[in-house]
Design an enzyme around this catalytic site. Structure first.
Site, PDB file in Angstrom:
ATOM      1  N   GLY A 104      20.141 -10.597   6.545  1.00 47.35           N
ATOM      2  CA  GLY A 104      19.434 -11.436   7.511  1.00 47.35           C
ATOM      3  C   GLY A 104      19.860 -11.096   8.929  1.00 47.35           C
ATOM      4  O   GLY A 104      20.441 -10.037   9.173  1.00 47.35           O
ATOM      5  N   GLU A 497       5.391   7.833   8.574  1.00 51.18           N
ATOM      6  CA  GLU A 497       6.545   7.316   7.835  1.00 51.18           C
ATOM      7  C   GLU A 497       7.363   8.392   7.175  1.00 51.18           C
ATOM      8  O   GLU A 497       8.586   8.342   7.200  1.00 51.18           O
ATOM      9  CB  GLU A 497       6.061   6.388   6.698  1.00 51.18           C
ATOM     10  CG  GLU A 497       5.744   5.001   7.085  1.00 51.18           C
ATOM     11  CD  GLU A 497       5.465   4.154   5.855  1.00 51.18           C
ATOM     12  OE1 GLU A 497       4.477   4.437   5.146  1.00 51.18           O
ATOM     13  OE2 GLU A 497       6.212   3.211   5.594  1.00 51.18           O
TER      14      GLU A 497
HETATM   15  O1  M6R Z   1       6.025  -5.743   1.092  1.00 45.20           O
HETATM   16  P1  M6R Z   1       4.942  -5.764   2.135  1.00 45.20           P
HETATM   17  O2  M6R Z   1       3.661  -5.248   1.639  1.00 45.20           O
HETATM   18  O3  M6R Z   1       4.802  -7.117   2.768  1.00 45.20           O
HETATM   19  O4  M6R Z   1       5.470  -4.778   3.251  1.00 45.20           O
HETATM   20  C1  M6R Z   1       4.772  -4.595   4.439  1.00 45.20           C
HETATM   21  C2  M6R Z   1       5.202  -3.337   5.141  1.00 45.20           C
HETATM   22  O5  M6R Z   1       6.557  -3.412   5.470  1.00 45.20           O
HETATM   23  C3  M6R Z   1       4.962  -2.099   4.295  1.00 45.20           C
HETATM   24  O6  M6R Z   1       3.629  -1.994   3.937  1.00 45.20           O
HETATM   25  C4  M6R Z   1       5.373  -0.837   5.052  1.00 45.20           C
HETATM   26  O7  M6R Z   1       4.520  -0.625   6.122  1.00 45.20           O
HETATM   27  C5  M6R Z   1       5.415   0.339   4.082  1.00 45.20           C
HETATM   28  N1  M6R Z   1       6.550   1.139   4.341  1.00 45.20           N
HETATM   29  C6  M6R Z   1       4.197   1.180   4.146  1.00 45.20           C
HETATM   30  O8  M6R Z   1       4.282   2.355   3.443  1.00 45.20           O
END
Ligand code: M6R
Length: 617
Positions: A104, A497
């Site tokens: 956190g 990414e």
């Molecule tokens: O677990 P979530 O789908 O809420 O996560 C959202 C983003 O952090 C996630 O989609 C991130 O952008 C990924 N690394 C994409 O590949």
């Protein structure tokens, strides 16, 4: 981000902590560490970088640590302070009797530090982390109470921000004290042993019985007992849950990377999502998960989709299809933006939260905010056991299976499919007329989609060749219009990414309003060119890019002989309608990003600076 674990029992603690951390590595991999208590002393091992570095340190250490049956561990995604060994958790107080791990962010750590310096002039700070301040604070409270539970209770009252804590103290060698606020923590219940972790995969090998700690609660875990207190210090009983998981050996199944395996699983992912929902093109969609009745569905005046990253891009595709079929105005917003403005939602608003992990802090906060407005909240997630799932009024688990690669691929596909299902379902429940058979055709196409994806995946030589040719460019532009605009955004995100190339997605029509200034022979432009209403427009935008000497790549299901010459490279995809084309186009863009990253020798599955689950705002 960041994962924590704790064990108390009769087994060798180090083995359990390391195995648990290996299942939490998706939450961060900047550093890791464990603290092991034995004979009222705590020994700490830490390493910068991936968990393997910590394992190597343990392998070369004196084996005395193996006698410990009580320990806590941490895997870090750095927030405060560089990803160094000094900043790795666990952190200790000045006398090193108290040891703490934390997931956190402590927002008021600077103020707390000032207070600590005032109160205890001899405090020794050994790191740049906010967590260390919490360790000193709990130790300071311990000095007053000589009781770890009370010390934790007093300390968390002073802390602002998000936390899941596990603390141990040499003078109370029979317990782990835990606390949480806006960060996940699950306590696994065993026989003569107990566990605590940020997520179930870390403990599922040892127990299927668990308690979820709630916000503001503090727990005391001994090997035979778990006691939980609410914020008023009242002893409470949390429900015991039976975890719906099997301990699983997560394997690459012969693929070089998890990402490639997960891309190749997408045909089955589509089958899985659709299987119990679309039985035939002419039958109505079954969606028992959706808890609003017909009358309430007819009252929905607007839809708000809240998500981050890749899930946000799925939501943007959702907007097109929800507006097209369900005929309900739909807004899509990044959760982190949604939280801090005066949003308008009421009981006639349907809110759709989308999240692979179900633990994204920004999305959780946005959902909590919107729940106060009495909107119906539907959660589309890959983790039916997540915090977000537990906040849902209607839960649509996408069941894509564990996604290990940090770059989301198959979960995106599953999210897309869930949104198609939802749009068609709302359309059918509203009793709208399918005059031109578009819905029947779409359902037929959805049924055929897995085979199309698999056909595409069988021959990837063109994609590999394009990847090889363009891997060394520093920038990349993706363009598309209409329903594929989000695909362009998602393709650019994937490339950024995992290859660190500066890639941006634009709506093709926007190119001429500024970005075109960047075009020259060093800028590849990839166009998503699907036969449909925007085909000619995108083609014109490609001409404009070509006139600026940009290298042009088309991903297309149709290009005429006369237009072929416009492109430096063409990747042909199986024929698919405009409406469903995002589900096919994205597979090409995922593979392109994958092969470029692989060609450049990057860490495909665990790209730098990222974590799979982003549990801080
Ligand atoms: O677990 P979530 O789908 O809420 O996560 C959202 C983003 O952090 C996630 O989609 C991130 O952008 C990924 N690394 C994409 O590949």
């Amino acid at each position: 981000m960041c994962g924590i674990i704790g064990y108390i029992g009769n087994k060798q603690a180090s083995d359990i902590l390391i195995s648990g951390l290996s299942h939490l590595e998706y939450r961060g991999y900047d550093s890791s560490g464990i603290a092991l208590m034995h004979d009222n002393k705590t020994e700490i091992f830490k390493a910068q970088g991936k968990l393997i570095n910590l394992i190597e340190i343990l392998n070369s250490a004196l084996p005395t640590y193996k006698a410990s049956h009580l320990g806590i561990g941490h895997i870090r995604w750095a927030t405060h302070g560089l990803p160094t060994t000094a900043n790795a958790h666990p952190h200790t107080c000045t006398c090193k009797k108290l040891t703490l791990v934390h997931n956190g962010i402590i927002e008021n750590y600077k103020e707390l530090k000032e207070e600590l310096i005032q109160n205890q002039k001899n405090t020794v700070f050994r790191s740049q982390t906010d967590t260390e301040i919490a360790a000193h604070l709990i130790a300071y409270e311990y000095g007053k109470t000589k009781n770890l539970l009370k010390a934790m209770q007093n300390a968390v009252k002073k802390i602002k921000g998000a936390f899941a804590f596990c603390a141990i103290h040499n003078d109370e060698p029979d317990k782990i004290v835990v606390a949480k606020r806006n960060a996940p923590l699950v306590i696994g219940l065993g026989e003569g042993e107990n566990f605590v972790a940020s997520d179930i995969p870390a403990i599922i090998e040892y127990t299927k019985k668990a308690i979820y700690l709630c916000d503001y609660q503090v727990g005391v875990i001994t090997k035979d007992d778990v006691k939980i207190y609410d914020e008023n210090d009242v002893l409470v009983q949390n429900k015991i849950e039976y975890l719906p998981f099997e301990a699983m050996a997560i394997s690459k199944m012969g693929y070089k990377h998890f990402m490639l395996k997960e891309i190749h699983e997408q045909g089955d992912v589509v089958r899985n999502v659709l299987s119990s929902k679309i039985l035939s093109p002419v039958e109505k969609i079954k969606l028992e998960e959706f808890k609003l009745d017909k009358a309430k569905i007819k009252n929905i005046k607007r839809i708000q989709i809240i998500a981050c990253g890749t899930s946000l891009h799925a939501g943007l595709v959702g907007k097109y299809i929800l507006e097209k079929f369900a005929k309900i105005p739909t807004d899509v917003e990044s959760s982190s933006e949604y939280i801090y403005r005066d949003t308008i939602a009421d009981e006639n608003t349907l809110v759709i939260g989308i999240s692979q992990s179900g633990e994204t802090a920004d999305t959780i906060s946005a959902i909590k905010q919107v729940k106060k407005e009495n909107s119906h909240v539907i959660i589309i997630t890959n983790r039916a056991d997540s915090t977000m799932a537990r906040l849902a009024d209607s839960l649509m688990p996408v069941n894509a299976g564990i996604e290990v690669s940090v770059a989301a691929t198959k979960s995106y596909m599953a999210q897309l499919m869930s949104l198609y299902i939802l749009a068609i379902y709302l359309y059918e429940q509203k009793g709208l007329n399918d005059y031109d058979g578009e819905i029947i055709n779409l359902k037929q196409e959805l049924i055929e989609l897995p085979n199309k994806i698999e056909t595409l995946l069988e021959n990837v030589s063109d994609i590999k060749e394009v990847a090889r040719k363009y891997a060394n460019y520093k920038d990349f532009i993706f363009i598309a219009r209409g329903i594929n605009y989000p695909t362009a955004l998602e393709g650019a995100l994937k490339l950024k990414e995992i290859s660190y190339i500066n890639a941006t997605g634009y709506s093709a029509g926007e190119l001429k309003h500024g970005p075109i200034a960047m075009l020259d022979e060093n800028m590849p432009v990839l166009a998503l060119l699907n036969k449909g209403i925007v085909y000619d427009k995108v083609l014109s935008n490609c001409e404009e890019a070509r006139a600026r000497q940009a290298k042009l790549i088309a991903v297309t299901n149709y290009v005429s002989k006369k237009d072929e010459g416009l492109f430096n490279d063409i990747i042909l995809i199986p024929s698919v309608s405009d409406t469903l084309s995002p589900a096919v186009n994205i597979v090409v863009l995922q593979l392109l990003a994958y092969y470029i990253s692989e060609f450049l020798g990057k860490d495909v599955d665990q790209p730098r600076n990222l974590a799979k689950s982003v549990t801080v705002e």
